[in-house]
Scaffold this motif. Structure first.
Motif, PDB file in Angstrom:
ATOM      1  N   UNK A  98      16.579   0.585  -9.917  1.00 51.41           N
ATOM      2  CA  UNK A  98      17.838  -0.156  -9.791  1.00 51.41           C
ATOM      3  C   UNK A  98      17.770  -1.529 -10.447  1.00 51.41           C
ATOM      4  N   UNK A  99      16.650  -1.803 -11.139  1.00 48.30           N
ATOM      5  CA  UNK A  99      16.533  -3.078 -11.824  1.00 48.30           C
ATOM      6  C   UNK A  99      16.188  -4.245 -10.928  1.00 48.30           C
ATOM      7  N   UNK A 100      15.671  -3.969  -9.731  1.00 51.57           N
ATOM      8  CA  UNK A 100      15.273  -5.030  -8.808  1.00 51.57           C
ATOM      9  C   UNK A 100      13.791  -5.348  -9.013  1.00 51.57           C
ATOM     10  N   UNK A 101      13.433  -6.581  -9.334  1.00 49.24           N
ATOM     11  CA  UNK A 101      12.044  -6.918  -9.674  1.00 49.24           C
ATOM     12  C   UNK A 101      11.164  -7.120  -8.439  1.00 49.24           C
ATOM     13  N   UNK A 102      11.076  -6.094  -7.607  1.00 44.50           N
ATOM     14  CA  UNK A 102      10.222  -6.161  -6.417  1.00 44.50           C
ATOM     15  C   UNK A 102       9.556  -4.800  -6.240  1.00 44.50           C
ATOM     16  N   UNK A 103       8.401  -4.638  -6.873  1.00 39.82           N
ATOM     17  CA  UNK A 103       7.640  -3.398  -6.837  1.00 39.82           C
ATOM     18  C   UNK A 103       6.203  -3.738  -7.219  1.00 39.82           C
ATOM     19  N   UNK A 104       5.289  -2.833  -6.966  1.00 38.02           N
ATOM     20  CA  UNK A 104       3.886  -3.186  -7.163  1.00 38.02           C
ATOM     21  C   UNK A 104       3.034  -1.965  -7.468  1.00 38.02           C
ATOM     22  N   UNK A 105       1.898  -2.238  -8.089  1.00 34.68           N
ATOM     23  CA  UNK A 105       0.814  -1.266  -8.254  1.00 34.68           C
ATOM     24  C   UNK A 105      -0.150  -1.473  -7.086  1.00 34.68           C
ATOM     25  N   UNK A 106      -0.541  -0.390  -6.420  1.00 36.08           N
ATOM     26  CA  UNK A 106      -1.440  -0.493  -5.266  1.00 36.08           C
ATOM     27  C   UNK A 106      -2.663   0.394  -5.484  1.00 36.08           C
ATOM     28  N   UNK A 107      -3.850  -0.212  -5.401  1.00 33.00           N
ATOM     29  CA  UNK A 107      -5.110   0.519  -5.587  1.00 33.00           C
ATOM     30  C   UNK A 107      -6.060   0.136  -4.462  1.00 33.00           C
ATOM     31  N   UNK A 108      -6.582   1.131  -3.751  1.00 30.35           N
ATOM     32  CA  UNK A 108      -7.558   0.885  -2.681  1.00 30.35           C
ATOM     33  C   UNK A 108      -8.798   1.723  -2.934  1.00 30.35           C
ATOM     34  N   UNK A 109      -9.920   1.236  -2.435  1.00 28.18           N
ATOM     35  CA  UNK A 109     -11.173   1.980  -2.470  1.00 28.18           C
ATOM     36  C   UNK A 109     -11.609   2.270  -1.042  1.00 28.18           C
ATOM     37  N   UNK A 110     -11.814   3.542  -0.761  1.00 25.85           N
ATOM     38  CA  UNK A 110     -12.262   3.981   0.560  1.00 25.85           C
ATOM     39  C   UNK A 110     -13.732   4.388   0.483  1.00 25.85           C
ATOM     40  N   UNK A 111     -14.536   3.936   1.458  1.00 31.09           N
ATOM     41  CA  UNK A 111     -15.943   4.298   1.537  1.00 31.09           C
ATOM     42  C   UNK A 111     -16.246   4.754   2.950  1.00 31.09           C
ATOM     43  N   UNK A 112     -16.675   6.002   3.071  1.00 31.42           N
ATOM     44  CA  UNK A 112     -17.012   6.595   4.373  1.00 31.42           C
ATOM     45  C   UNK A 112     -15.881   6.416   5.382  1.00 31.42           C
ATOM     46  N   UNK A 113     -14.657   6.656   4.920  1.00 31.27           N
ATOM     47  CA  UNK A 113     -13.493   6.616   5.799  1.00 31.27           C
ATOM     48  C   UNK A 113     -12.919   5.242   6.059  1.00 31.27           C
ATOM     49  N   UNK A 114     -13.513   4.193   5.478  1.00 28.52           N
ATOM     50  CA  UNK A 114     -13.031   2.829   5.669  1.00 28.52           C
ATOM     51  C   UNK A 114     -12.555   2.241   4.344  1.00 28.52           C
ATOM     52  N   UNK A 115     -11.421   1.533   4.374  1.00 28.27           N
ATOM     53  CA  UNK A 115     -10.954   0.852   3.176  1.00 28.27           C
ATOM     54  C   UNK A 115     -11.810  -0.399   2.978  1.00 28.27           C
ATOM     55  N   UNK A 116     -12.478  -0.494   1.832  1.00 28.20           N
ATOM     56  CA  UNK A 116     -13.405  -1.602   1.591  1.00 28.20           C
ATOM     57  C   UNK A 116     -12.927  -2.559   0.502  1.00 28.20           C
ATOM     58  N   UNK A 117     -11.902  -2.182  -0.248  1.00 27.94           N
ATOM     59  CA  UNK A 117     -11.361  -3.067  -1.282  1.00 27.94           C
ATOM     60  C   UNK A 117      -9.928  -2.659  -1.582  1.00 27.94           C
ATOM     61  N   UNK A 118      -9.115  -3.638  -1.940  1.00 29.05           N
ATOM     62  CA  UNK A 118      -7.722  -3.337  -2.236  1.00 29.05           C
ATOM     63  C   UNK A 118      -7.119  -4.327  -3.206  1.00 29.05           C
ATOM     64  N   UNK A 119      -6.218  -3.822  -4.043  1.00 27.02           N
ATOM     65  CA  UNK A 119      -5.467  -4.637  -5.005  1.00 27.02           C
ATOM     66  C   UNK A 119      -4.003  -4.243  -4.917  1.00 27.02           C
ATOM     67  N   UNK A 120      -3.129  -5.219  -4.784  1.00 26.23           N
ATOM     68  CA  UNK A 120      -1.683  -5.012  -4.863  1.00 26.23           C
ATOM     69  C   UNK A 120      -1.168  -5.962  -5.941  1.00 26.23           C
ATOM     70  N   UNK A 121      -0.671  -5.398  -7.034  1.00 28.02           N
ATOM     71  CA  UNK A 121      -0.264  -6.212  -8.179  1.00 28.02           C
ATOM     72  C   UNK A 121       1.240  -6.156  -8.377  1.00 28.02           C
ATOM     73  N   UNK A 122       1.886  -7.295  -8.191  1.00 29.95           N
ATOM     74  CA  UNK A 122       3.314  -7.458  -8.453  1.00 29.95           C
ATOM     75  C   UNK A 122       3.444  -7.902  -9.902  1.00 29.95           C
ATOM     76  N   UNK A 123       3.609  -6.934 -10.794  1.00 30.44           N
ATOM     77  CA  UNK A 123       3.590  -7.229 -12.229  1.00 30.44           C
ATOM     78  C   UNK A 123       4.805  -8.027 -12.670  1.00 30.44           C
ATOM     79  N   UNK A 124       5.941  -7.828 -12.028  1.00 32.29           N
ATOM     80  CA  UNK A 124       7.147  -8.550 -12.433  1.00 32.29           C
ATOM     81  C   UNK A 124       7.001 -10.045 -12.207  1.00 32.29           C
TER      82      UNK A 124
END
Length: 262
Positions: A96-122
């Motif tokens: 819809x042309x609204x500049x509010x969205x993101x790329x989300x990347x997480x790393x899970x190790x043995x069932x636990x999230x150990x690292x995360x990145x959320x990038x608002x490119x706009x």
């Protein structure tokens, strides 16, 4: 700050996908769009972004497993580690042309999230965290807000669309919460909602019927920023249940009592 090799790989992948998405966002009216389900859109920009991220991550860590919104799940040679990726959280905003969205990347190790990145490119805002290393936005350390009064606090949620079965529960939540707080925002990206609580822009966030890729990265960013996160129904696993509530420590108990109707 001293970053691990994994976080550097994640940030690089997020930026590369973000550049591709920004290019398509400028031509949003020309995107080829198909329907995945009621109110759930997917564009070729979304799929292309996931392909970019997957190529970057799997080249750097070929033994890790993979879970992506568009591409499904793949087991890795290393059964203890997997990437959890949403290439475009906030697809409806994007289309819809609204500049509010993101790329989300997480790393899970043995069932636990150990690292995360959320990038608002706009907006070129990169939120990231590693377990035990704190949370950051670009070059600045971030912390949850210190507000402790509900009436001074702003909260975020996702309001179900298209007559989803969880709409009545959310409307009841809002009826209890809104008279007690300074406002509620519905901006259409769970990943950014969690990151915004981590950065002190909101005091809390809750939502139902999320997928693991919607919130995995945001969860560790919020925790590392000093926030508290739990399943809506205590004792359940957040990523499995798809229901989450998070806030700064000072407001969490009051907020959770309202949402849980305790």
């Amino acid at each position: 700050m001293t970053l691990s090799a994994n976080i550097n790989v994640m940030k690089k992948a997020a930026r590369k996908a973000g550049r591709s998405l920004v290019k398509d966002f400028r031509e949003v009216e020309n995107l080829q769009v198909s329907m995945k389900g009621a109110g759930d859109f997917v564009s070729r920009a979304d799929i292309a972004a996931e392909e970019i991220i997957k190529a970057e991550l799997m080249e750097a860590r070929p033994s890790y497993g993979w879970v992506g919104e568009e591409g499904g799940e793949e087991a890795g040679r290393d059964p203890t580690r997997r990437w959890i990726v949403d290439p475009l959280d906030g697809t409806t905003n994007f289309l819809h042309g609204l500049p509010h969205w993101a790329v989300s990347i997480a790393l899970e190790h043995k069932g636990q999230i150990v690292a995360g990145v959320v990038y608002d490119a706009a907006k070129d805002e990169m939120f990231f965290a590693e377990k035990g290393e704190g949370a950051w936005m670009n070059e600045s350390r971030i912390r949850v807000s210190s507000r402790s009064r509900m009436i001074e606090s702003i909260f975020a949620t996702g309001v179900p669309f298209g007559g989803r079965s969880d709409l009545p529960a959310t409307l009841q939540d809002l009826a209890r919460l809104m008279p007690a707080c300074a406002g509620v925002r519905r901006w259409g990206s769970a990943a950014l909602d969690l990151a915004y609580v981590a950065a002190g822009r909101y005091e809390g966030f809750w939502e139902r019927r999320l997928n693991a890729w919607d919130m995995a990265a945001g969860l560790i960013i919020l925790r590392e920023a000093g926030g508290l996160v739990d399943a809506l129904r205590p004792g359940e696993d957040i990523l499995t249940s798809g229901e989450v509530i998070g806030a700064n420590e000072a407001i969490f108990e009051q907020f959770s009592k309202v949402i849980r109707n305790a």
